[in-house]
Structure formats: structure tokens, C-alpha cells
Design a protein around this motif. Structure first.
Motif, PDB file in Angstrom:
ATOM      1  N   MET A   1      38.874  61.132  39.986  1.00 12.90           N
ATOM      2  CA  MET A   1      37.755  60.508  40.684  1.00 12.90           C
ATOM      3  C   MET A   1      37.473  59.107  40.151  1.00 12.90           C
ATOM      4  O   MET A   1      36.882  58.284  40.825  1.00 12.90           O
ATOM      5  N   GLU A   2      37.883  58.839  38.898  1.00 14.78           N
ATOM      6  CA  GLU A   2      37.583  57.543  38.310  1.00 14.78           C
ATOM      7  C   GLU A   2      38.425  56.438  38.949  1.00 14.78           C
ATOM      8  O   GLU A   2      37.954  55.321  39.147  1.00 14.78           O
ATOM      9  N   TRP A   3      39.719  56.723  39.272  1.00 11.01           N
ATOM     10  CA  TRP A   3      40.592  55.688  39.821  1.00 11.01           C
ATOM     11  C   TRP A   3      40.126  55.163  41.186  1.00 11.01           C
ATOM     12  O   TRP A   3      40.089  53.940  41.392  1.00 11.01           O
ATOM     13  N   PRO A   4      39.724  56.025  42.102  1.00  9.70           N
ATOM     14  CA  PRO A   4      39.210  55.500  43.374  1.00  9.70           C
ATOM     15  C   PRO A   4      37.975  54.638  43.168  1.00  9.70           C
ATOM     16  O   PRO A   4      37.796  53.633  43.863  1.00  9.70           O
ATOM     17  N   LEU A   5      37.153  54.975  42.207  1.00  9.03           N
ATOM     18  CA  LEU A   5      35.943  54.193  41.949  1.00  9.03           C
ATOM     19  C   LEU A   5      36.302  52.825  41.390  1.00  9.03           C
ATOM     20  O   LEU A   5      35.764  51.796  41.817  1.00  9.03           O
ATOM     21  N   LEU A   6      37.244  52.800  40.452  1.00 13.71           N
ATOM     22  CA  LEU A   6      37.658  51.524  39.872  1.00 13.71           C
ATOM     23  C   LEU A   6      38.328  50.638  40.924  1.00 13.71           C
ATOM     24  O   LEU A   6      38.125  49.417  40.955  1.00 13.71           O
ATOM     25  N   LEU A   7      39.146  51.247  41.792  1.00 12.51           N
ATOM     26  CA  LEU A   7      39.795  50.476  42.842  1.00 12.51           C
ATOM     27  C   LEU A   7      38.769  49.894  43.807  1.00 12.51           C
ATOM     28  O   LEU A   7      38.894  48.735  44.224  1.00 12.51           O
ATOM     29  N   TYR A   8      37.768  50.668  44.109  1.00 16.04           N
ATOM     30  CA  TYR A   8      36.718  50.198  45.004  1.00 16.04           C
ATOM     31  C   TYR A   8      35.968  49.014  44.385  1.00 16.04           C
ATOM     32  O   TYR A   8      35.703  48.005  45.060  1.00 16.04           O
ATOM     33  N   ILE A   9      35.670  49.160  43.082  1.00 11.50           N
ATOM     34  CA  ILE A   9      34.952  48.077  42.390  1.00 11.50           C
ATOM     35  C   ILE A   9      35.808  46.811  42.349  1.00 11.50           C
ATOM     36  O   ILE A   9      35.331  45.698  42.583  1.00 11.50           O
ATOM     37  N   PHE A  10      37.127  46.987  42.072  1.00 13.65           N
ATOM     38  CA  PHE A  10      38.031  45.840  41.994  1.00 13.65           C
ATOM     39  C   PHE A  10      38.103  45.118  43.339  1.00 13.65           C
ATOM     40  O   PHE A  10      38.002  43.887  43.413  1.00 13.65           O
ATOM     41  N   LEU A  11      38.288  45.902  44.416  1.00 10.08           N
ATOM     42  CA  LEU A  11      38.369  45.301  45.736  1.00 10.08           C
ATOM     43  C   LEU A  11      37.066  44.623  46.117  1.00 10.08           C
ATOM     44  O   LEU A  11      37.081  43.553  46.758  1.00 10.08           O
ATOM     45  N   PHE A  12      35.949  45.177  45.699  1.00  4.70           N
ATOM     46  CA  PHE A  12      34.645  44.592  46.011  1.00  4.70           C
ATOM     47  C   PHE A  12      34.506  43.219  45.349  1.00  4.70           C
ATOM     48  O   PHE A  12      34.153  42.230  46.003  1.00  4.70           O
ATOM     49  N   TYR A  13      34.812  43.164  44.058  1.00  9.41           N
ATOM     50  CA  TYR A  13      34.675  41.895  43.348  1.00  9.41           C
ATOM     51  C   TYR A  13      35.737  40.870  43.802  1.00  9.41           C
ATOM     52  O   TYR A  13      35.482  39.675  43.799  1.00  9.41           O
ATOM     53  N   TRP A  14      36.930  41.379  44.180  1.00  7.64           N
ATOM     54  CA  TRP A  14      37.954  40.463  44.680  1.00  7.64           C
ATOM     55  C   TRP A  14      37.500  39.788  45.972  1.00  7.64           C
ATOM     56  O   TRP A  14      37.651  38.590  46.147  1.00  7.64           O
ATOM     57  N   ASN A  15      36.918  40.558  46.837  1.00 14.28           N
ATOM     58  CA  ASN A  15      36.406  39.991  48.078  1.00 14.28           C
ATOM     59  C   ASN A  15      35.255  39.028  47.821  1.00 14.28           C
ATOM     60  O   ASN A  15      35.121  38.001  48.491  1.00 14.28           O
ATOM     61  N   VAL A  16      34.421  39.365  46.812  1.00 15.73           N
ATOM     62  CA  VAL A  16      33.321  38.474  46.474  1.00 15.73           C
ATOM     63  C   VAL A  16      33.844  37.150  45.945  1.00 15.73           C
ATOM     64  O   VAL A  16      33.371  36.066  46.316  1.00 15.73           O
ATOM     65  N   LEU A  17      34.878  37.226  45.054  1.00 14.63           N
ATOM     66  CA  LEU A  17      35.463  36.003  44.507  1.00 14.63           C
ATOM     67  C   LEU A  17      36.089  35.151  45.610  1.00 14.63           C
ATOM     68  O   LEU A  17      35.943  33.929  45.632  1.00 14.63           O
ATOM     69  N   ASN A  18      36.798  35.815  46.531  1.00 12.68           N
ATOM     70  CA  ASN A  18      37.408  35.076  47.619  1.00 12.68           C
ATOM     71  C   ASN A  18      36.369  34.472  48.549  1.00 12.68           C
ATOM     72  O   ASN A  18      36.574  33.424  49.136  1.00 12.68           O
ATOM     73  N   ALA A  19      35.242  35.166  48.677  1.00 12.81           N
ATOM     74  CA  ALA A  19      34.169  34.643  49.519  1.00 12.81           C
ATOM     75  C   ALA A  19      33.576  33.386  48.903  1.00 12.81           C
ATOM     76  O   ALA A  19      33.165  32.464  49.605  1.00 12.81           O
ATOM     77  N   LEU A  20      33.557  33.326  47.561  1.00 10.65           N
ATOM     78  CA  LEU A  20      33.033  32.147  46.878  1.00 10.65           C
ATOM     79  C   LEU A  20      34.038  30.994  46.915  1.00 10.65           C
ATOM     80  O   LEU A  20      33.665  29.834  46.854  1.00 10.65           O
ATOM     81  N   PHE A  21      35.337  31.332  46.994  1.00  6.28           N
ATOM     82  CA  PHE A  21      36.384  30.311  47.034  1.00  6.28           C
ATOM     83  C   PHE A  21      36.788  30.076  48.489  1.00  6.28           C
ATOM     84  O   PHE A  21      37.425  30.920  49.119  1.00  6.28           O
ATOM     85  N   THR A  22      36.442  28.933  49.015  1.00  9.37           N
ATOM     86  CA  THR A  22      36.752  28.624  50.414  1.00  9.37           C
ATOM     87  C   THR A  22      37.445  27.258  50.507  1.00  9.37           C
ATOM     88  O   THR A  22      37.075  26.308  49.819  1.00  9.37           O
ATOM     89  N   VAL A  23      38.447  27.216  51.344  1.00  8.11           N
ATOM     90  CA  VAL A  23      39.155  25.968  51.628  1.00  8.11           C
ATOM     91  C   VAL A  23      38.594  25.388  52.918  1.00  8.11           C
ATOM     92  O   VAL A  23      38.383  26.109  53.897  1.00  8.11           O
ATOM     93  N   GLU A  24      38.356  24.090  52.907  1.00  5.54           N
ATOM     94  CA  GLU A  24      37.803  23.410  54.081  1.00  5.54           C
ATOM     95  C   GLU A  24      38.771  22.329  54.564  1.00  5.54           C
ATOM     96  O   GLU A  24      39.565  21.790  53.784  1.00  5.54           O
ATOM     97  N   ALA A  25      38.678  22.015  55.849  1.00  2.00           N
ATOM     98  CA  ALA A  25      39.479  20.943  56.441  1.00  2.00           C
ATOM     99  C   ALA A  25      38.526  19.926  57.059  1.00  2.00           C
ATOM    100  O   ALA A  25      37.947  20.179  58.113  1.00  2.00           O
ATOM    101  N   PRO A  26      38.308  18.793  56.383  1.00  2.00           N
ATOM    102  CA  PRO A  26      37.392  17.770  56.913  1.00  2.00           C
ATOM    103  C   PRO A  26      37.779  17.315  58.322  1.00  2.00           C
ATOM    104  O   PRO A  26      36.923  16.911  59.097  1.00  2.00           O
ATOM    105  N   GLN A  27      39.071  17.383  58.632  1.00  2.00           N
ATOM    106  CA  GLN A  27      39.548  16.972  59.953  1.00  2.00           C
ATOM    107  C   GLN A  27      40.585  17.991  60.405  1.00  2.00           C
ATOM    108  O   GLN A  27      41.589  18.215  59.735  1.00  2.00           O
TER     109      GLN A  27
END
Length: 313
Positions: A1-27
Motif C-alpha cells: 500500500m505504501e508504493w501506490p501512495l508514494l507514486l501518487y505523491i511523486f506524480l502530484f509534486y511533479w505536476n506541480v513543478l511542471n505547472a510552475l515551470f512554463t515556457v512562453e513564446a513572445p511571438q
């Protein structure tokens, strides 16, 4: 039961980090003229001093197959995987990476460079943006030619290169449409450019003025040229006359040199034939006269000597 929980936490924080990191195109859209240079840009967050060893930059062109344009992997450039279409024409302005700017420069832009590009950045997160590149090739330079076919009939020709195919419109000096009387042909030239040639055959007085107009419908641009029969005809006649005169002068000089050489030979032969031969008797007579004259001179000297001695006594 611990591994699914850790995987869920990892995926959650990974998505949060990616949400904070964004690439923009001025044009999102760049339009460049064929043969010029273009610099496309996308930006990303740095948050402090940039660590090149953690940075990866990739520019890709999305055709039927993905073409790698530029790759910077963990701070190191990789040109081995670069597509042949871009070799020698790509540069990433690395000095701007510290500012969070990925500037891709393409030199000597080709028609095949047009399309969709992805700017992919990996740095404590990953993201990408889509950029469109449009390449235009206006019919800038028009080559003209005016040829007389006789009886006040003229053949007018205009030729130019560009992309895409252009319509050629012909008008006279009163801006009347003569396009239906023209013959226009298309062929693929260098670097996928179209070479468009249009010829109008028409009867006109010597001072007629005509216009050929290359209309690029897709770019909504036109380029025109003015054909003045008087000027062009004079130029063609002058060119032909100049070539004729030049050839005539060369032939004349060659023939003249030959005649002069033959004249010199004839004159030399004539002088040789007209010489008066001196006979041996004449030579003997000249020698005898000379001896007589010498003897007379000696007798005269003896008499002078005797006269001087008597007078001295």
C-alpha cells in the motif's frame, strides 16, 4: 500500500513543478523573406543564476517526420543529430540563456524552412511552445527584353523568380489589359522558387510603353516593370551595331595588314630589279682614273717643293 501512495505523491509534486515551470513564446508567428535571416524566441523561468549542467534546450521542426534543428543537452551542444536541412545555418545565442531566453537564429532562410517549430526547454521542469515560421519570396527583380520582329511588331518578355506562382498581367500605356495576348510559362528554379516567363507579341509604334505586372495573390503583393520600345529598341540596335562594327574593324585590320605586307614585298622586288649593274670595265676605268689623279697630285707636290727651295736660295 505504501508504493501506490508514494507514486501518487511523486506524480502530484511533479505536476506541480511542471505547472510552475512554463515556457512562453513572445511571438507565435514569424514572417521572413527568402534569403534573409530570422531569430525566433521562447522564454523560460531561471529563478537565480542559471546552472547550464541542468539545462536542456531543443528546437524541432514538425514536418511529416520530426526534424531536429538544434539540441543543447545538459549544457552541451549536440550537432550529430541535427537534420541536414539546417546544417551550417543554425545558431543558438547562448549568452541570452542566463536571461531565460532561447533565441534560435536561422541564416539564409530557404522555402523549406517554413512550418511549425517546437521550442522545448528542460530545467527543473519541462515545457514547450509552438512557433510558426512563414517564408515569402516576392518577385523582386524582373528581367526585361524587347525584340523587333519587323513591320512594327515587337516581342516583349518579362522574367522573374519567386514563390508561390505569380500571375503576370500586361497593360499598354493607357492601362488597357493585354494579358489574353500573352504567353506565360512556369518552371521550378533554384531552391523550389518558380521561374515565371511571360511574352507579349504586339504591333506598336516606336514610342510605345507597356507594363508587365507580377501579382502574387497569396502574399497580396505585386511588382511591375515598364518596357519602353524606343529605349529598348535603340539599345538592341546599338548593341548589334557595336558588335558588327567591332567585327568589321577586326577584319579590316587583318586584310589591311596583309595588303601592306604584300606591297612591301613588291616594292622590295621592284627596287632589286631597277638596280644598274656595274661592269668590270667601268671598275677598271675608275681605278685608272684614280691612279692618274694620284700621279697628277704627286707631280704637283714635287713642283711646289722645287719652287719653295729656289725661292729660299
Amino acid at each position: 500500500m505504501e508504493w501506490p501512495l508514494l507514486l501518487y505523491i511523486f506524480l502530484f509534486y511533479w505536476n506541480v513543478l511542471n505547472a510552475l515551470f512554463t515556457v512562453e513564446a513572445p511571438q507565435s508567428l514569424y514572417t521572413v523573406e527568402y534569403g534573409n535571416n530570422v531569430t525566433m524566441e521562447c522564454t523560460f523561468p531561471v529563478n537565480g543564476k542559471l546552472k547550464f549542467r541542468e539545462l536542456s534546450v531543443s528546437w524541432e521542426k514538425k514536418d511529416e517526420l520530426k526534424k531536429l534543428v538544434y539540441v543543447l543537452l545538459k549544457g552541451e551542444e549536440d550537432f550529430k543529430s541535427q537534420h541536414n536541412d539546417f546544417k551550417g545555418r543554425i545558431k543558438l545565442l547562448k549568452e541570452n540563456l542566463n536571461l531565460g531566453q532561447s533565441l534560435l537564429q536561422i541564416t539564409d532562410v530557404k522555402l523549406r524552412d517554413a512550418g511549425i517549430y517546437h521550442c522545448v526547454i528542460g530545467y527543473r521542469g519541462a515545457d514547450y511552445k509552438t512557433i510558426h515560421l512563414k517564408v515569402k519570396a516576392p518577385y523582386r527583380t524582373i528581367t526585361q527584353r524587347v525584340v523587333s520582329t519587323g513591320h512594327n511588331e515587337w516581342k516583349l518578355t518579362c522574367q522573374s523568380e519567386g514563390y508561390p506562382e505569380a500571375e503576370v498581367i500586361w497593360q499598354n500605356g493607357d492601362h488597357e489589359d493585354l494579358t489574353d495576348k500573352a504567353n506565360t510559362s512556369y518552371e521550378t528554379g533554384r531552391d523550389q522558387l518558380y521561374r515565371v516567363t511571360s511574352t507579349l507579341t504586339i504591333k506598336s509604334r516606336i514610342d510605345g510603353i507597356f507594363y508587365c505586372i507580377f501579382w502574387n495573390k497569396e502574399l497580396q503583393e505585386n511588382t511591375s516593370a515598364i518596357l519602353h520600345i524606343a529605349d529598348s529598341a535603340d539599345g538592341n540596335l546599338w548593341t548589334e551595331n557595336r558588335r558588327f562594327v567591332g567585327a568589321t574593324l577586326i577584319v579590316t585590320a587583318f586584310v589591311g595588314s596583309g595588303l601592306l605586307f604584300m606591297l612591301c614585298i613588291r616594292k622590295a622586288r621592284a627596287n632589286k630589279d631597277n638596280r644598274t649593274p656595274v661592269s668590270s670595265s667601268s671598275i677598271k676605268k675608275l681605278s685608272k682614273d684614280k691612279d692618274t689623279r694620284d700621279g697628277r697630285d704627286a707631280s704637283f707636290e714635287d713642283r711646289e717643293l722645287k719652287y719653295m727651295q729656289v725661292e729660299k736660295t
